[in-house]
Structure formats: C-alpha cells, structure tokens
Design an enzyme around this catalytic site. Structure first.
Site, PDB file in Angstrom:
ATOM      1  N   ASP A  21      14.301  30.530 -48.120  1.00 48.22           N
ATOM      2  CA  ASP A  21      12.991  30.764 -47.512  1.00 48.22           C
ATOM      3  C   ASP A  21      13.033  31.808 -46.401  1.00 48.22           C
ATOM      4  OD1 ASP A  21      12.062  28.741 -49.199  1.00 48.22           O
ATOM      5  OD2 ASP A  21      12.482  27.195 -47.696  1.00 48.22           O
ATOM      6  N   GLU A  22      13.945  32.739 -46.505  1.00 46.32           N
ATOM      7  CA  GLU A  22      14.083  33.772 -45.470  1.00 46.32           C
ATOM      8  C   GLU A  22      12.977  34.812 -45.559  1.00 46.32           C
ATOM      9  OE1 GLU A  22      16.413  33.002 -47.709  1.00 46.32           O
ATOM     10  OE2 GLU A  22      18.221  32.306 -46.651  1.00 46.32           O
ATOM     11  N   LYS A  24      12.610  36.454 -48.949  1.00 43.93           N
ATOM     12  CA  LYS A  24      13.132  37.333 -50.011  1.00 43.93           C
ATOM     13  C   LYS A  24      11.998  37.908 -50.856  1.00 43.93           C
ATOM     14  CE  LYS A  24      15.563  33.823 -51.457  1.00 43.93           C
ATOM     15  NZ  LYS A  24      15.405  32.847 -50.347  1.00 43.93           N
ATOM     16  N   GLY A  25      11.021  37.032 -51.160  1.00 43.56           N
ATOM     17  CA  GLY A  25       9.926  37.459 -52.022  1.00 43.56           C
ATOM     18  C   GLY A  25       9.190  38.658 -51.453  1.00 43.56           C
ATOM     19  N   GLY A  48      10.783  29.104 -54.199  1.00 45.99           N
ATOM     20  CA  GLY A  48       9.363  29.338 -53.923  1.00 45.99           C
ATOM     21  C   GLY A  48       9.285  30.613 -53.125  1.00 45.99           C
ATOM     22  N   HIS A  49       8.829  31.682 -53.748  1.00 49.75           N
ATOM     23  CA  HIS A  49       8.809  32.995 -53.095  1.00 49.75           C
ATOM     24  C   HIS A  49       7.358  33.399 -52.864  1.00 49.75           C
ATOM     25  CE1 HIS A  49      13.066  33.909 -54.850  1.00 49.75           C
ATOM     26  NE2 HIS A  49      13.024  32.839 -54.095  1.00 49.75           N
ATOM     27  N   GLN A 227      17.328  31.022 -53.647  1.00 53.03           N
ATOM     28  CA  GLN A 227      18.070  30.181 -52.722  1.00 53.03           C
ATOM     29  C   GLN A 227      18.830  31.093 -51.735  1.00 53.03           C
ATOM     30  OE1 GLN A 227      18.226  29.111 -56.317  1.00 53.03           O
ATOM     31  NE2 GLN A 227      16.358  28.141 -55.634  1.00 53.03           N
ATOM     32  N   THR A 303       7.643  25.232 -52.235  1.00 55.33           N
ATOM     33  CA  THR A 303       7.755  24.497 -53.494  1.00 55.33           C
ATOM     34  C   THR A 303       7.289  23.054 -53.336  1.00 55.33           C
ATOM     35  OG1 THR A 303       9.562  25.901 -54.193  1.00 55.33           O
ATOM     36  CG2 THR A 303       9.391  23.782 -55.304  1.00 55.33           C
ATOM     37  N   THR A 304       7.688  22.418 -52.235  1.00 54.21           N
ATOM     38  CA  THR A 304       7.435  20.977 -52.106  1.00 54.21           C
ATOM     39  C   THR A 304       6.446  20.655 -50.986  1.00 54.21           C
ATOM     40  OG1 THR A 304       9.305  20.799 -50.589  1.00 54.21           O
ATOM     41  CG2 THR A 304       9.742  20.371 -52.927  1.00 54.21           C
ATOM     42  N   ARG A 306       7.180  20.290 -48.017  1.00 58.47           N
ATOM     43  CA  ARG A 306       7.854  19.516 -46.952  1.00 58.47           C
ATOM     44  C   ARG A 306       7.939  20.339 -45.671  1.00 58.47           C
ATOM     45  NH1 ARG A 306      13.515  18.091 -49.644  1.00 58.47           N
ATOM     46  NH2 ARG A 306      13.155  20.128 -50.595  1.00 58.47           N
ATOM     47  N   PRO A 307       7.814  19.695 -44.484  1.00 58.64           N
ATOM     48  CA  PRO A 307       8.038  20.443 -43.249  1.00 58.64           C
ATOM     49  C   PRO A 307       9.492  20.924 -43.205  1.00 58.64           C
ATOM     50  CG  PRO A 307       7.577  18.104 -42.786  1.00 58.64           C
ATOM     51  CD  PRO A 307       7.455  18.291 -44.265  1.00 58.64           C
TER      52      PRO A 307
HETATM   53  P1  GDP Z   1      11.662  33.185 -49.876  1.00 56.31           P
HETATM   54  O1  GDP Z   1      11.891  31.914 -50.599  1.00 56.31           O
HETATM   55  O2  GDP Z   1      12.909  33.725 -49.260  1.00 56.31           O
HETATM   56  O3  GDP Z   1      10.936  34.210 -50.684  1.00 56.31           O
HETATM   57  O4  GDP Z   1      10.696  32.826 -48.641  1.00 56.31           O
HETATM   58  P2  GDP Z   1       9.388  31.873 -48.695  1.00 56.31           P
HETATM   59  O5  GDP Z   1       8.298  32.613 -49.350  1.00 56.31           O
HETATM   60  O6  GDP Z   1       9.732  30.523 -49.202  1.00 56.31           O
HETATM   61  O7  GDP Z   1       9.098  31.673 -47.150  1.00 56.31           O
HETATM   62  C1  GDP Z   1       8.876  32.753 -46.286  1.00 56.31           C
HETATM   63  C2  GDP Z   1       7.491  32.573 -45.624  1.00 56.31           C
HETATM   64  O8  GDP Z   1       7.378  33.441 -44.514  1.00 56.31           O
HETATM   65  C3  GDP Z   1       6.344  32.922 -46.535  1.00 56.31           C
HETATM   66  O9  GDP Z   1       5.245  32.102 -46.227  1.00 56.31           O
HETATM   67  C4  GDP Z   1       6.038  34.385 -46.193  1.00 56.31           C
HETATM   68  O10 GDP Z   1       4.680  34.737 -46.423  1.00 56.31           O
HETATM   69  C5  GDP Z   1       6.321  34.379 -44.713  1.00 56.31           C
HETATM   70  N1  GDP Z   1       6.844  35.653 -44.174  1.00 56.31           N
HETATM   71  C6  GDP Z   1       7.718  36.518 -44.756  1.00 56.31           C
HETATM   72  N2  GDP Z   1       8.031  37.516 -43.888  1.00 56.31           N
HETATM   73  C7  GDP Z   1       7.338  37.255 -42.747  1.00 56.31           C
HETATM   74  C8  GDP Z   1       7.279  37.892 -41.463  1.00 56.31           C
HETATM   75  O11 GDP Z   1       7.925  38.896 -41.202  1.00 56.31           O
HETATM   76  N3  GDP Z   1       6.476  37.304 -40.516  1.00 56.31           N
HETATM   77  C9  GDP Z   1       5.741  36.169 -40.763  1.00 56.31           C
HETATM   78  N4  GDP Z   1       5.005  35.663 -39.765  1.00 56.31           N
HETATM   79  N5  GDP Z   1       5.805  35.546 -41.956  1.00 56.31           N
HETATM   80  C10 GDP Z   1       6.581  36.074 -42.923  1.00 56.31           C
HETATM   81  P1  IMO Z   2      14.135  29.886 -52.171  1.00 57.55           P
HETATM   82  O1  IMO Z   2      14.530  30.753 -53.334  1.00 57.55           O
HETATM   83  C1  IMO Z   2      14.994  26.469 -49.581  1.00 57.55           C
HETATM   84  C2  IMO Z   2      17.365  23.208 -51.284  1.00 57.55           C
HETATM   85  C3  IMO Z   2      16.608  21.902 -51.382  1.00 57.55           C
HETATM   86  C4  IMO Z   2      17.752  20.916 -51.179  1.00 57.55           C
HETATM   87  C5  IMO Z   2      18.900  21.608 -51.943  1.00 57.55           C
HETATM   88  C6  IMO Z   2      19.102  21.121 -53.358  1.00 57.55           C
HETATM   89  O2  IMO Z   2      12.675  29.665 -52.046  1.00 57.55           O
HETATM   90  O3  IMO Z   2      14.792  30.327 -50.914  1.00 57.55           O
HETATM   91  P2  IMO Z   2      17.749  21.532 -55.620  1.00 57.55           P
HETATM   92  O4  IMO Z   2      16.341  21.175 -55.985  1.00 57.55           O
HETATM   93  O5  IMO Z   2      18.063  22.956 -55.754  1.00 57.55           O
HETATM   94  O6  IMO Z   2      18.736  20.647 -56.317  1.00 57.55           O
HETATM   95  O7  IMO Z   2      17.857  21.135 -54.049  1.00 57.55           O
HETATM   96  O8  IMO Z   2      18.579  22.991 -51.966  1.00 57.55           O
HETATM   97  N1  IMO Z   2      16.699  24.379 -51.920  1.00 57.55           N
HETATM   98  C7  IMO Z   2      16.006  25.297 -51.251  1.00 57.55           C
HETATM   99  N2  IMO Z   2      15.700  25.388 -49.940  1.00 57.55           N
HETATM  100  N3  IMO Z   2      14.633  27.458 -50.419  1.00 57.55           N
HETATM  101  C8  IMO Z   2      14.962  27.406 -51.724  1.00 57.55           C
HETATM  102  O9  IMO Z   2      14.727  28.425 -52.588  1.00 57.55           O
HETATM  103  C9  IMO Z   2      15.659  26.277 -52.205  1.00 57.55           C
HETATM  104  N4  IMO Z   2      16.111  25.905 -53.415  1.00 57.55           N
HETATM  105  C10 IMO Z   2      16.757  24.747 -53.226  1.00 57.55           C
HETATM  106  O10 IMO Z   2      15.635  21.780 -50.354  1.00 57.55           O
HETATM  107  O11 IMO Z   2      18.107  20.852 -49.829  1.00 57.55           O
HETATM  108 MG    MG Z   3      11.227  29.929 -50.605  1.00 54.16          MG
END
Ligand code: GDP
Ligand code: IMO
Ligand code: MG
Length: 406
Positions: A21-22, A24-25, A48-49, A227, A303-304, A306-307
């Site tokens: 969740d950094e 990447k998307g 979840g991107h 991930q 994806t879920t 969750r906080p």
């Molecule tokens: P991924 O799984 O690595 O693609 O990341 P996620 O989409 O799960 O979570 C990243 C969240 O941060 C998303 O809600 C994005 O819209 C948001 N986001 C991404 N880059 C930035 C940023 O530079 N600033 C802010 N405030 N939000 C961002």
């Molecule tokens: P993105 O691509 C954050 C975590 C789950 C759990 C562990 C194992 O959006 O960064 P799993 O369902 O894969 O067996 O769960 O890995 N996890 C993630 N956490 N971002 C993800 O993907 C994740 N994919 C799996 O929360 O701790």
């Molecule tokens: Mg994600």
C-alpha cells in the site's frame, strides 16, 4: 523516446519496499503513459491498487494500474493466482467506463485459478491459528498451496470446462470437505469458469513468449509489483507474510523475463509506514500520532477496508529492501500526510531519531524547489542514508500530484 522513458530506459519495475500500500498503483498509472506493455507478475486479488484520475477513484485488484491508458498491452503473468469472478468484474467496470480491455489483455496459460473454495479455506485456516496472520481472505495462501503441491488448476485448462475439468472439480469435493471442513459449491465454481471461458478465452496465451517478443522487438515494458518486500514469502516477516515472491526477482520469475533486461527499478515507500494485518512493526506510532497518520493518510485497506496500522519511516528496512532489489530510484509517497507534524521520528540504525517537520502544506506541489526546506532535507536524508536517489515524490493522491526528478 519521450521524457521519463529516456532516463529510465525501456524495461522498468515498480516494487513496494515496505508492507504494501505504498502507492505503487499511482506511479504505475503515471509511468504507463510512456510504456507499451504493463505487466502484473505475482500475487492475486489480495492487492488493492488505487489511482485517482480527475478526482475519480479506481481500485484494481488484478488488472495492472496502467490499464486506464487505452491501447497499452496488459499482461497477467504466470506467477499470478487469479480469482476469475473478480477479474471479470474489473473488466466489466472498465468497459462500463468505455475502456476496452479484451483485445489487449494477455493472461498467462500458466497462471493459477483461485476458486471460491480457496477463499473459504483461507478463512478456516485463519480461524484455526492460535495467532492469525490477518490475511485478506482472498484465498491466496490456499491457491499457492495447490500450486506448490502440483494440484493447482491453471488458466490453460479453462477450455476444458465443458468436459474433463468439470468432472475433476466435482471429484475434489470430498477431499476438500475431509481436509478443511469446507463444502465447495462445485456447480457454482463451474458456472464461474464457464462465464470466464466465454469472456476471456481469447486472452489466455503463452505470455512468456509474448513478453519476450515484445522486448526483443524494442517495445517498452513496465512491471507492476504487488504486495511488498516485507511481505515476501522468503525475505519478509514470516509467518506474517503473503504466499508469493514480492521482490523484483519474484516479478521477473513470475513473468519469465531475463534478470539483466531491467533498466530501472523503482522502490516505492511511504514517507512514513503502514501495515495491515498482524506481525512485527518496530516503528509503529503510539498515542495520538497513530490515529492522526491514519486519518490524514486515509489509511484503510483498499481490499478489505481494515484500518491500517500506522508508524514512522524505517530507513533500516529501506536499506534491506534495497540490498535485495537494487533500486535505482525511490518513489517516496504521501509526503503531504506529514505536513502538520511538529517533529517526524525516523528509524535509523535501530533508533528513532526526530527530524524537524515543516508545518506547511506540500499538497499538490510538483517541483522539488517549491518544497519547504525541512521537507527537502527529509528527502535528502533518505538519499544520504540509502544511497538511492529519490526520483519521485508523491504530494497527493491525484495523477498530477507528483514531483519528478529523473
Ligand atoms: P498500492 O497498493 O501500493 O498501490 O497502494 P494503495 O492504493 O493500496 O494505497 C495507497 C493510497 O494512498 C491510495 O489511496 C492512494 O490514492 C493514496 N496515495 C498515493 N500516493 C499519494 C500521495 O502522494 N499523497 C496522498 N495523500 N495519497 C496518496
Ligand atoms: P498491495 O499490492 C498490504 C497482507 C495481508 C496480510 C498478509 C497475508 O495492495 O500493496 P494474504 O491475503 O496475502 O494471504 O495476506 O499480507 N497483504 C497486503 N498488505 N497490501 C497488499 O497488497 C497486501 N497483500 C497482502 O494484510 O497481513
Ligand atoms: Mg494496496
């Protein structure tokens, strides 16, 4: 060659350097405009991107985040485990937005299918653990169990759904019941496969041959990691990890690309840190900061729901991630989330050091020189401690809210 591509080269990857969740998307969506082929390599709908375009949010679980750019070729590689109803839903949503997918989607015939019973087994395994992992319950672990046991069903068998595959699935019902106590609804599974066969049969192909043909004919390729390094099955915080190889090496394996072909590898890390699910988190925030980061950063799972647990940047972990992945650049995301912090703790050499905050808005800034001095110093400290240049800095969720320094 245009802008970013001329400095990053023709084959690049985006890899999460923390616990997922950094963001990447978002960077994949930005870079995709300059690349011909966008490829997901491993994992499944546990990812979840999120990308935000013109204020509209799109969340992808299986489709690569670059897919909004029309005309780009999209690959789902051999390392993936694919839940077909989820994939079909994503395709339909995109088509509902007027974006055509089928004519440019290439799904590996060697990718494994995640069945609904895998999701149910995931729940049963979690409930049976003394200390649950906190999985996404998307059936990822059980699907990879089948793959490793060589009992998995791969995409290449989709065409058999009106014949031998349907019979084979029915025969598995007893074994699944006896082993896991799960009653699989095989009639429904077969219906799901038939629907997939109807919609995506033309997309199932030899993606290894396809991607390498693209590569050798001079097309450009963007690999979207899922991930992140600390969730890697081998190198992550086991057992609180996912079931796939999440590093660059894993992505190349998942796609069947030669390791030496990659020209740039972007490590993505938040300017702070989050984790969903259980397991160690050395720099986890305490007190008010925990909630503040969660609310400012909107830290709820894509994806879920969750906080997410929140905390501070751990540079020691970035160095470990770099040592395994050889990052050529960082994308430090969500810098704007730290805008109101008085001081910003950062883990360096096993200790939390406090760096001064900047107490002013960085939201939407697109030039490094426009960042407040302390924010520039924060970025430069990351470069100093890791030896990797910060090529991209996120200052908001929107496609435009990115500083590019390559
Ligand atoms: P991924 O799984 O690595 O693609 O990341 P996620 O989409 O799960 O979570 C990243 C969240 O941060 C998303 O809600 C994005 O819209 C948001 N986001 C991404 N880059 C930035 C940023 O530079 N600033 C802010 N405030 N939000 C961002
Ligand atoms: P993105 O691509 C954050 C975590 C789950 C759990 C562990 C194992 O959006 O960064 P799993 O369902 O894969 O067996 O769960 O890995 N996890 C993630 N956490 N971002 C993800 O993907 C994740 N994919 C799996 O929360 O701790
Ligand atoms: Mg994600």
């Amino acid at each position: 060659m245009s802008g970013i591509q001329s400095s990053l080269g023709p084959i690049i990857s985006v890899i999460g350097a923390q616990w997922g969740d950094e963001g990447k998307g978002k960077i994949v969506d930005i870079l995709a405009s300059e690349y011909d082929v966008i490829a997901r390599a491993c994992g499944g709908a546990n990812a979840g991107h999120t990308i935000v375009v013109d204020g509209e949010k799109h969340i992808f679980h299986l489709m690569p985040s670059g897919c909004l750019h029309e005309g780009k070729q999209i690959i789902l590689g051999s390392g993936l485990v694919i839940h077909l109803p989820t994939l079909l839903k994503e395709i339909e949503t995109l088509e509902g937005h007027g974006i055509s997918i089928i004519d440019r989607l290439h799904i590996s015939k060697a990718a494994h299918i995640v069945f609904d019973y895998h999701k149910e087994i995931d729940v049963v395994l979690e409930e049976g653990r003394e200390e649950p992992i906190g999985t996404t319950k998307r059936g990822i672990g059980p699907a990879y169990i089948d793959k490793a046991a060589r009992t998995g069903i791969r995409m290449e068998r989709l065409s058999e759904i009106n014949g031998p595959l349907a019979d084979e699935l029915k025969k598995r019902t007893d074994c699944i019941q006896k082993t896991f106590g799960v009653t699989a609804d095989m009639d429904q599974e077969i219906e799901n496969l038939k629907a997939a066969q109807k919609k995506i049969r033309s997309c199932v192909t030899d993606t290894v041959a396809y991607i390498n043909k693209q590569r050798t004919s001079g097309k450009t390729i963007l690999i979207e990691g899922a991930q992140a390094v600390l969730l890697d099955i081998d190198h992550g915080t086991y057992p609180y990890v996912t079931s796939s190889s999440t590093s660059l090496a894993g992505a190349l394996q998942g796609l069947g690309l030669p390791p030496m072909s990659v020209t740039s590898n972007i490590g993505v890390a938040k300017a702070y840190c989050t984790r969903v699910g259980e397991g160690v988190f050395d720099s986890e925030a305490t007190g008010d900061a925990k909630e503040r980061l969660r609310e400012r950063g909107g830290e709820y799972g894509s994806t879920t729901g969750r906080p997410r647990r929140t905390g501070w940047l751990n540079i020691d972990q970035l160095n470990i991630a770099h040592s395994m992945n050889g990052f050529t650049h960082w994308n430090i995301t969500k810098l704007d989330v730290l805008d109101e912090e008085e001081v910003i703790p950062v883990m360096i050499g096993g200790k939390l050091e406090e760096l001064p905050g900047w107490k002013t808005s960085t939201a939407g800034i697109t030039s490094f020189d426009d960042l407040p001095e302390n924010a520039q110093a924060y970025i430069k400290r990351i470069e100093l401690e890791t030896g990797v240049p910060v090529g991209f800095i996120g200052t908001g969720p929107g496609r435009e809210e990115m500083i590019t320094r390559t």
